[in-house]
Scaffold this motif. Structure first.
Motif, PDB file in Angstrom:
ATOM      1  N   THR A   1      25.490  25.782  -2.353  1.00 31.93           N
ATOM      2  CA  THR A   1      24.282  25.517  -3.132  1.00 31.93           C
ATOM      3  C   THR A   1      24.316  26.244  -4.467  1.00 31.93           C
ATOM      4  OG1 THR A   1      22.941  25.159  -1.151  1.00 31.93           O
ATOM      5  CG2 THR A   1      21.768  25.761  -3.151  1.00 31.93           C
TER       6      THR A   1
ATOM      7  N   PRO B   1      27.255  19.382 -10.931  1.00 27.05           N
ATOM      8  CA  PRO B   1      26.747  18.691  -9.730  1.00 27.05           C
ATOM      9  C   PRO B   1      25.242  18.493  -9.730  1.00 27.05           C
ATOM     10  CG  PRO B   1      28.343  20.379  -9.144  1.00 27.05           C
ATOM     11  CD  PRO B   1      28.050  20.572 -10.587  1.00 27.05           C
ATOM     12  N   TYR B   2      24.484  19.431 -10.306  1.00 28.70           N
ATOM     13  CA  TYR B   2      23.028  19.297 -10.305  1.00 28.70           C
ATOM     14  C   TYR B   2      22.561  18.100 -11.135  1.00 28.70           C
ATOM     15  CZ  TYR B   2      23.627  21.865 -14.715  1.00 28.70           C
ATOM     16  OH  TYR B   2      24.035  22.272 -15.956  1.00 28.70           O
TER      17      TYR B   2
ATOM     18  N   TYR C   1      26.426  24.203  -6.690  1.00 27.38           N
ATOM     19  CA  TYR C   1      25.678  23.009  -7.113  1.00 27.38           C
ATOM     20  C   TYR C   1      24.691  23.350  -8.228  1.00 27.38           C
ATOM     21  CZ  TYR C   1      21.917  19.535  -6.945  1.00 27.38           C
ATOM     22  OH  TYR C   1      20.963  18.610  -7.287  1.00 27.38           O
TER      23      TYR C   1
END
Length: 289
Positions: free
Chosen positions: A193, A63-64, A196
């Motif tokens: 987070t 995702p990052y 992610y």
């Protein structure tokens, strides 16, 4: 009488009557359901089920890399789950609450919650030894018993406990509802987070949410112990204060002339020998030599 908002910052004249949460049937049901969910996640990872497959799909999706514009903000946001900064912030707030309400309960609750969190989460982390996504060695593997310390997510569990303790200690139902919603949003965001950023598997985060919630749900069982600890600490404080007051009473208080030196003796010692002063205008005979 002050009517402005700053009047709420003054210390209350006496400790308010605070209703201490009890282990109700609803709380017991939530504790049992969360425990079952916790166990199901652990079993699903141990058996390398579909949950581990989903972990790998999300990890390989990266995702990052898909949304790099969020990276800078989320690097700061994830700090809301770190033990040191969050504990200092919340402890400062609860310390002020303790001073204002004449009670040590807020700080003792925070200490008990963090202690339970360290013991419960730390033991599972070390026992299962799971490696994180960045250190994974075999695609599709659960990466257990490999010397890691990633399962459950400490960031997520800490976010649940540290911010959830504010809702637990709220003194009104309205404040409890608002703080519960706020802490849930923060903990949810911190957990996602970490996924992610690639520092945790999704299953780590799910178990972290459950671990933190179990600590908060178990706090009413700690309340009797905290009450005894508070009484003991306050009793020790009162004894120390009394001893300090007694020492102050024993210190001699001698009159001193304005601008003159303090006497160099105390009660129980001999006074210095004073020389005889001759009459004015009379010479003292000179000694031989």
């Amino acid at each position: 009488m002050r009517t402005d908002i700053f009047a709420r910052l003054d210390r209350e004249p006496e400790p308010p009557k605070i209703e201490v949460p009890r282990m109700t049937r609803t709380r017991l049901a939530l504790f049992g359901g969360t425990s079952a969910f916790y166990l199901a996640i652990v079993v699903a990872v141990l058996l390398s089920t579909w949950l581990v497959t989903l972990d790998w799909k999300i990890m390989l999706f990266r995702p990052y890399q898909q949304w790099p514009e969020l990276h800078a903000f989320l690097d700061y946001y994830v700090v809301l789950g770190q033990r040191g900064p969050t504990a200092v912030m919340v402890a400062a707030w609860l310390g002020w609450r303790s001073w204002r309400q004449h009670t040590l309960r807020p700080l003792l609750c925070l200490g008990a919650a963090l202690l339970l969190l360290n013991i419960s989460v730390g033991s599972v982390k070390l026992g299962l030894g799971r490696l994180g996504p960045h250190y994974a060695t075999q695609v599709g593997s659960a990466e257990l018993f490999a010397g890691g310390d990633i399962f459950p997510s400490g960031h997520t569990a800490n976010a649940v406990v540290t911010w959830g303790i504010l809702a637990y200690l709220a003194t009104t139902p309205r404040a409890r509802r608002y703080l519960s919603a706020l802490s849930a949003v923060v903990a949810l965001g911190v957990g996602l987070t970490t996924v992610y950023l690639g520092t945790h598997w999704l299953s780590d985060v799910l178990l972290g949410w459950a671990a933190g919630l179990l600590v908060l749900l178990a706090l009413p069982w700690c309340e009797p112990v905290l009450a005894v600890a508070e009484s003991w600490i306050l009793a020790v404080r009162d004894r120390v204060r009394e001893r300090l007051r007694d020492r102050r009473r024993l210190v001699p208080s001698l009159p001193v002339a304005s601008g003159g030196p303090r006497p160099g003796f105390f009660p129980g010692t001999e006074e210095p020998v004073r020389e005889t002063v001759g009459v004015a205008g009379r010479r003292t005979p000179a000694t031989g030599g």
